[in-house]
Design a protein around this motif. Structure first.
Motif, PDB file in Angstrom:
ATOM      1  N   ALA A   1       7.861  10.371   6.439  1.00 37.65           N
ATOM      2  CA  ALA A   1       6.950  12.119   7.178  1.00 37.65           C
ATOM      3  C   ALA A   1       6.060  11.745   6.894  1.00 37.65           C
ATOM      4  O   ALA A   1       4.362  12.712   6.893  1.00 37.65           O
ATOM      5  CB  ALA A   1       8.266  12.910   7.289  1.00 37.65           C
ATOM      6  N   LEU A   2       5.790  12.322   5.090  1.00 41.28           N
ATOM      7  CA  LEU A   2       5.020  12.397   5.007  1.00 41.28           C
ATOM      8  C   LEU A   2       3.449  11.168   4.962  1.00 41.28           C
ATOM      9  O   LEU A   2       2.105  11.998   5.053  1.00 41.28           O
ATOM     10  CB  LEU A   2       4.899  12.451   3.023  1.00 41.28           C
ATOM     11  N   HIS A   3       3.518   9.810   5.080  1.00 44.63           N
ATOM     12  CA  HIS A   3       2.467   9.071   5.338  1.00 44.63           C
ATOM     13  C   HIS A   3       2.020   9.565   6.639  1.00 44.63           C
ATOM     14  O   HIS A   3       0.949   9.808   6.911  1.00 44.63           O
ATOM     15  CB  HIS A   3       3.175   7.158   5.188  1.00 44.63           C
ATOM     16  N   LEU A   4       3.553   9.636   7.450  1.00 42.33           N
ATOM     17  CA  LEU A   4       2.550  10.245   9.207  1.00 42.33           C
ATOM     18  C   LEU A   4       2.217  10.957   9.053  1.00 42.33           C
ATOM     19  O   LEU A   4       0.932  10.825   9.793  1.00 42.33           O
ATOM     20  CB  LEU A   4       4.200  10.305   9.528  1.00 42.33           C
ATOM     21  N   ALA A   5       2.500  12.521   8.263  1.00 35.65           N
ATOM     22  CA  ALA A   5       1.214  13.316   7.675  1.00 35.65           C
ATOM     23  C   ALA A   5      -0.036  13.090   7.454  1.00 35.65           C
ATOM     24  O   ALA A   5      -1.097  13.797   7.959  1.00 35.65           O
ATOM     25  CB  ALA A   5       2.189  14.827   7.283  1.00 35.65           C
ATOM     26  N   ILE A   6      -0.206  12.687   6.627  1.00 37.18           N
ATOM     27  CA  ILE A   6      -1.333  11.583   6.379  1.00 37.18           C
ATOM     28  C   ILE A   6      -2.337  11.614   7.407  1.00 37.18           C
ATOM     29  O   ILE A   6      -3.027  11.519   7.304  1.00 37.18           O
ATOM     30  CB  ILE A   6      -1.368  11.022   5.000  1.00 37.18           C
ATOM     31  N   SER A   7      -1.424  10.367   8.139  1.00 40.63           N
ATOM     32  CA  SER A   7      -2.279   9.840   9.430  1.00 40.63           C
ATOM     33  C   SER A   7      -2.972  10.693  10.153  1.00 40.63           C
ATOM     34  O   SER A   7      -3.457  10.320  11.045  1.00 40.63           O
ATOM     35  CB  SER A   7      -1.424   8.117   9.972  1.00 40.63           C
ATOM     36  N   GLU A   8      -2.150  11.570  10.566  1.00 40.23           N
ATOM     37  CA  GLU A   8      -2.085  12.034  11.749  1.00 40.23           C
ATOM     38  C   GLU A   8      -3.043  13.451  11.482  1.00 40.23           C
ATOM     39  O   GLU A   8      -3.722  13.815  12.634  1.00 40.23           O
ATOM     40  CB  GLU A   8      -0.298  13.536  11.382  1.00 40.23           C
ATOM     41  N   ALA A   9      -3.676  13.786   9.857  1.00 42.52           N
ATOM     42  CA  ALA A   9      -4.261  14.691   9.710  1.00 42.52           C
ATOM     43  C   ALA A   9      -5.724  13.533   9.618  1.00 42.52           C
ATOM     44  O   ALA A   9      -6.839  14.448   9.648  1.00 42.52           O
ATOM     45  CB  ALA A   9      -4.736  14.991   8.321  1.00 42.52           C
ATOM     46  N   THR A  10      -6.047  12.391   9.789  1.00 44.90           N
ATOM     47  CA  THR A  10      -7.425  11.640  10.180  1.00 44.90           C
ATOM     48  C   THR A  10      -7.879  12.370  11.658  1.00 44.90           C
ATOM     49  O   THR A  10      -9.120  12.139  11.674  1.00 44.90           O
ATOM     50  CB  THR A  10      -6.977  10.555  10.531  1.00 44.90           C
ATOM     51  N   ASN A  11      -6.898  12.370  12.198  1.00 46.26           N
ATOM     52  CA  ASN A  11      -7.555  12.945  13.493  1.00 46.26           C
ATOM     53  C   ASN A  11      -8.197  11.380  14.560  1.00 46.26           C
ATOM     54  O   ASN A  11      -8.557  12.025  15.325  1.00 46.26           O
ATOM     55  CB  ASN A  11      -8.440  14.005  13.051  1.00 46.26           C
TER      56      ASN A  11
END
Length: 256
Positions: free
Chosen positions: A157-167
């Motif tokens: 979930a953390l790695h996914l949240a970071i990837s989503e924050a790239t927009n």
């Protein structure tokens, strides 16, 4: 799910596809067990429920359960159902063979350049809501560590949240395509030494914390470097399983 072309005239999986379906059901149930979705002592869904969920025959479900029993992950209780066993060194040894560790390394090598870039972009582009989600995911990892619960889902979930924050949706789509299997098993420590395992977990947490703080500070280069150190460290930890005494010549993990 099984496709129509993979079924015979009776609506059952064809011989050609049966082995693949057994592997698919086995792998998905194993991931749920190891991630804590089915914790020790939990009862798996009934045979009928699994048959419906995976759109496979009862034979496929029975063979998948048989594999999990052989891997010492579940026990079948007559008249009651199938239950998740407490983790044991033997079950860990069965999972950490040379082939599985090699596949982890291959995936880590693919993830590394993508996630280094993602961390840098997240530092530049994250919204306040995305930043808050990243902090929440990091807090959940620490909570799992302190409670002695599996961290794999929270790690993903953390790695996914970071990837989503790239927009840039491509980064998140890659991770989602891999699922939680993108995250190496936290049970890399094969010894029953809880103190050593806690050191390992806290090392992961410290690496994550550096990434999260760099993103929060908007420091693109620090975020890239923290992610690089984290994923390169993961690669090195798994290489140690392939050399130097943690694997026997037959490819099974050794606790010596």
């Amino acid at each position: 799910m099984a496709r129509g072309s993979d079924l015979n005239e009776q609506g059952q999986p064809s011989v050609r596809r049966k082995g693949t379906l057994v592997s698919k059901v086995t792998d998905e149930l194993r991931d749920q067990i190891l991630s804590g979705a089915f914790p020790p002592g939990a009862r798996l869904p009934s045979e009928a429920q699994l048959t419906q969920s995976y759109n496979v025959s009862r034979t496929v479900v029975r063979e998948a359960i048989a594999v999990l029993r052989a891997d010492l992950l579940v026990d079948a209780r007559q008249g009651s159902g199938v239950y998740v066993r407490p983790p044991s060194p033997a079950s860990v040894d069965k999972r950490l063979d040379r082939e599985s560790v090699t596949s982890v390394l291959e995936l880590l090598e693919i993830r590394t350049p993508l996630e280094i870039e993602a961390a840098g972009l997240a530092a530049l582009r994250r919204s306040p809501a995305q930043e808050e989600r990243i902090f929440d995911c990091q807090a959940r990892i620490l909570a799992c560590i302190e409670a002695g619960r599996p961290i794999r889902d929270s790690d993903f979930a953390l790695h996914l949240a970071i990837s989503e924050a790239t927009n840039n949706p491509g980064f998140a789509e890659f991770l989602k395509s891999q699922g939680v299997s993108a995250i190496p098993q936290a049970e890399i420590v094969t010894e029953s030494d809880q103190a050593r395992q806690m050191v390992y977990f806290h090392q992961l947490n410290a690496e994550h914390e550096k990434i999260v703080l760099a993103i929060s500070n908007g420091d693109e280069e620090a975020a890239r470097e923290a992610m690089r150190a984290h994923l390169k460290g993961s690669q090195e930890r798994h290489r140690q399983l392939l050399r130097g005494g943690l694997l026997r010549q037959d490819g099974k993990a050794s606790r010596s």
